[in-house]
Write a protein that holds these residues in place. Structure first.
Motif, short mmCIF file in Angstrom:
data_model
loop_
_atom_site.label_atom_id
_atom_site.label_comp_id
_atom_site.label_asym_id
_atom_site.label_seq_id
_atom_site.Cartn_x
_atom_site.Cartn_y
_atom_site.Cartn_z
N HIS A 91 0.85 -1.18 0.00
CA HIS A 91 0.00 0.00 0.00
C HIS A 91 0.89 1.24 0.00
N PHE A 92 0.27 2.37 -0.25
CA PHE A 92 0.98 3.63 -0.34
C PHE A 92 0.19 4.69 0.40
N ALA A 93 0.70 5.91 0.44
CA ALA A 93 0.01 6.97 1.17
C ALA A 93 0.11 8.28 0.41
N ALA A 94 -0.96 9.06 0.46
CA ALA A 94 -0.98 10.40 -0.10
C ALA A 94 -1.38 11.36 1.03
N ARG A 95 -0.58 12.39 1.23
CA ARG A 95 -0.88 13.35 2.30
C ARG A 95 -1.87 14.39 1.80
N VAL A 96 -2.92 14.59 2.60
CA VAL A 96 -4.04 15.44 2.21
C VAL A 96 -4.18 16.58 3.21
N PRO A 97 -4.21 17.85 2.77
CA PRO A 97 -4.45 18.94 3.72
C PRO A 97 -5.92 18.96 4.15
N ARG A 98 -6.16 19.31 5.39
CA ARG A 98 -7.52 19.45 5.89
C ARG A 98 -7.87 20.93 6.00
N LEU A 119 -5.15 17.71 13.59
CA LEU A 119 -4.06 17.96 12.65
C LEU A 119 -4.58 18.65 11.39
N GLY A 120 -3.70 19.42 10.76
CA GLY A 120 -4.07 20.11 9.53
C GLY A 120 -3.88 19.25 8.29
N TRP A 121 -3.62 17.98 8.48
CA TRP A 121 -3.43 17.07 7.34
C TRP A 121 -3.80 15.66 7.78
N GLU A 122 -3.96 14.77 6.79
CA GLU A 122 -4.15 13.35 7.06
C GLU A 122 -3.46 12.56 5.95
N ASP A 123 -3.09 11.34 6.24
CA ASP A 123 -2.48 10.46 5.24
C ASP A 123 -3.52 9.46 4.77
N GLU A 124 -3.85 9.54 3.50
CA GLU A 124 -4.78 8.58 2.89
C GLU A 124 -3.98 7.39 2.38
N LYS A 125 -4.16 6.24 3.01
CA LYS A 125 -3.45 5.04 2.62
C LYS A 125 -4.31 4.25 1.64
N PHE A 126 -3.68 3.79 0.56
CA PHE A 126 -4.44 3.14 -0.50
C PHE A 126 -3.63 2.00 -1.11
N ALA A 127 -4.35 1.03 -1.65
CA ALA A 127 -3.78 -0.06 -2.45
C ALA A 127 -4.24 0.15 -3.88
N VAL A 128 -3.43 -0.25 -4.84
CA VAL A 128 -3.73 0.11 -6.23
C VAL A 128 -3.16 -0.91 -7.20
N VAL A 129 -3.82 -1.02 -8.35
CA VAL A 129 -3.24 -1.66 -9.52
C VAL A 129 -3.72 -0.91 -10.74
N VAL A 130 -2.80 -0.65 -11.66
CA VAL A 130 -3.13 -0.04 -12.95
C VAL A 130 -2.56 -0.94 -14.03
N ALA A 131 -3.40 -1.31 -15.00
CA ALA A 131 -2.96 -2.20 -16.07
C ALA A 131 -3.42 -1.63 -17.41
N LEU A 132 -2.58 -1.81 -18.43
CA LEU A 132 -2.83 -1.29 -19.77
C LEU A 132 -2.83 -2.43 -20.78
N PRO A 133 -3.58 -2.29 -21.88
CA PRO A 133 -3.45 -3.26 -22.96
C PRO A 133 -2.05 -3.20 -23.56
N GLY A 134 -1.61 -4.30 -24.10
CA GLY A 134 -0.32 -4.32 -24.78
C GLY A 134 0.76 -4.97 -23.95
N PRO A 135 1.97 -5.00 -24.49
CA PRO A 135 3.08 -5.66 -23.79
C PRO A 135 3.48 -4.90 -22.53
N ALA A 136 4.05 -5.63 -21.60
CA ALA A 136 4.49 -5.01 -20.35
C ALA A 136 5.71 -4.12 -20.60
N PRO A 137 5.70 -2.91 -20.07
CA PRO A 137 6.87 -2.04 -20.22
C PRO A 137 7.97 -2.44 -19.25
N THR A 138 9.14 -1.90 -19.48
CA THR A 138 10.23 -2.07 -18.52
C THR A 138 10.09 -1.00 -17.45
#
Length: 323
Positions: free
Chosen positions: A230-237, A249-268
């Motif tokens: 998972h990863f985190a993005a810091r968000v101002p409140r 606090l004037g901010w929070e950390d949004e923790k998220f899991a993700v996958v992004v996939a595209l058609p075609g061959p896998a890039p390096t």
């Protein structure tokens, strides 16, 4: 820190000012309880226009930040990717659409699907303030899980799968794949969210799409069974955001899991930093997911000069080595 676009912030503030703050606060507390327990933030949870406004106040900044960070990982992996059309599945008030337009200036057409009519109306009103024609002219369409997804170069599915049964998850993902373009799935950065993303990743690969983010490979996740990716993005409140969430606090950390996939061959793709780097005297320790499909520590010593300086500037979620 990931700020909302100025136009969205102003439009959201104006829309929220039309709802009594006590009503917003009550709805936010109820929605927070549902979200943290894994409940659905759809009808009937969003039972009124005030509930939709509360949801927008509570979740739009975090969803925007997470989806933008996820798509940024993809654009770094495939710099030549220029999708023109977006379909935002269960997009609600449009946070993921705003994030996609911010991350992908190539977008020319946006369609937002959701089952909650009030959410679509709220999102349409916000989008009228956008300086980007793709958002101003977006299509806002009623939709239910199990129905088809329009053809698009990119389909985003953010914070939806946890509200569905496994059968419904597979059906929605299949409809997104059938749309013919890239698919981005974002879920909460919890062990359960990670497992849903892992299942989506397996389905995307099975249907011939190439994973471009966050993984630098098409192999099994090296963390499966011992940790979660998972990863985190810091968000101002804003001041209102703090009051509605009873937060200090004037901010929070949004923790998220993700996958992004595209058609075609896998890039390096280079390795991905899986945790906050650790710093010791003269050494930076990076935990990497590698193109070989392993999770391994990399130690970068001050004696390595430019490489060490690059490691000092590298953060959680970045690629390594840097381009």
């Amino acid at each position: 820190m990931t700020e909302l676009p100025d136009a969205l912030r102003a439009a959201l503030d104006a829309a929220l000012a039309r709802v009594p703050e006590a009503r917003l606060a009550a709805s936010v507390q109820r929605l927070m309880t549902a979200y943290r327990s894994g409940g659905a933030l759809t009808a009937p949870a969003l039972a009124s226009a005030a509930d939709v406004a509360a949801y927008a106040a509570y979740r739009m900044p975090a969803t925007f930040a997470a989806v933008r960070a996820a798509l940024q990982q993809a654009t770094e992996a495939v710099p030549g990717w220029v999708p023109r059309t977006l379909c935002d599945v269960a997009g609600g008030t449009g946070a993921a659409s705003w994030a996609a337009v911010a991350a992908l200036p190539s977008l020319r057409s946006v369609t937002v699907l959701d089952q909650v009519g009030d959410a679509l109306t709220f999102g349409r009103d916000l989008a009228r303030a956008s300086p980007d024609a793709a958002l101003r002219d977006a299509t806002w369409q009623r939709w239910r899980a199990g129905t088809e997804v329009p053809a698009a170069d990119l389909v985003t599915i953010s914070y939806l799968l946890g509200e569905l049964s496994p059968t419904q998850q597979a059906t929605v993902l299949g409809a997104a794949i059938a749309a013919g373009g890239a698919v981005a799935v974002v879920e909460p950065g919890t062990p359960d969210g990670y497992r849903r993303v892992l299942a989506a990743r397996a389905a995307l690969i099975e249907h011939g799409l190439a994973v471009v983010a966050p993984c630098p490979h098409q192999l099994a996740c090296p963390l499966d069974g011992r940790d979660w990716c998972h990863f985190a993005a810091r968000v101002p409140r804003s001041a209102l955001h703090r009051r509605l969430k009873d937060a200090q606090l004037g901010w929070e950390d949004e923790k998220f899991a993700v996958v992004v996939a595209l058609p075609g061959p896998a890039p390096t793709v280079p390795g991905r930093v899986l945790r906050h780097p650790r710093y010791r005297k003269g050494v930076v320790a990076l935990e990497l997911c590698t193109p070989a499909g392993t999770a391994a520590p990399v130690l970068v010593s001050k004696r390595e000069g430019e490489r060490y300086r690059a490691a000092r500037d590298t953060g959680w979620g970045d690629t390594w080595p840097p381009a």
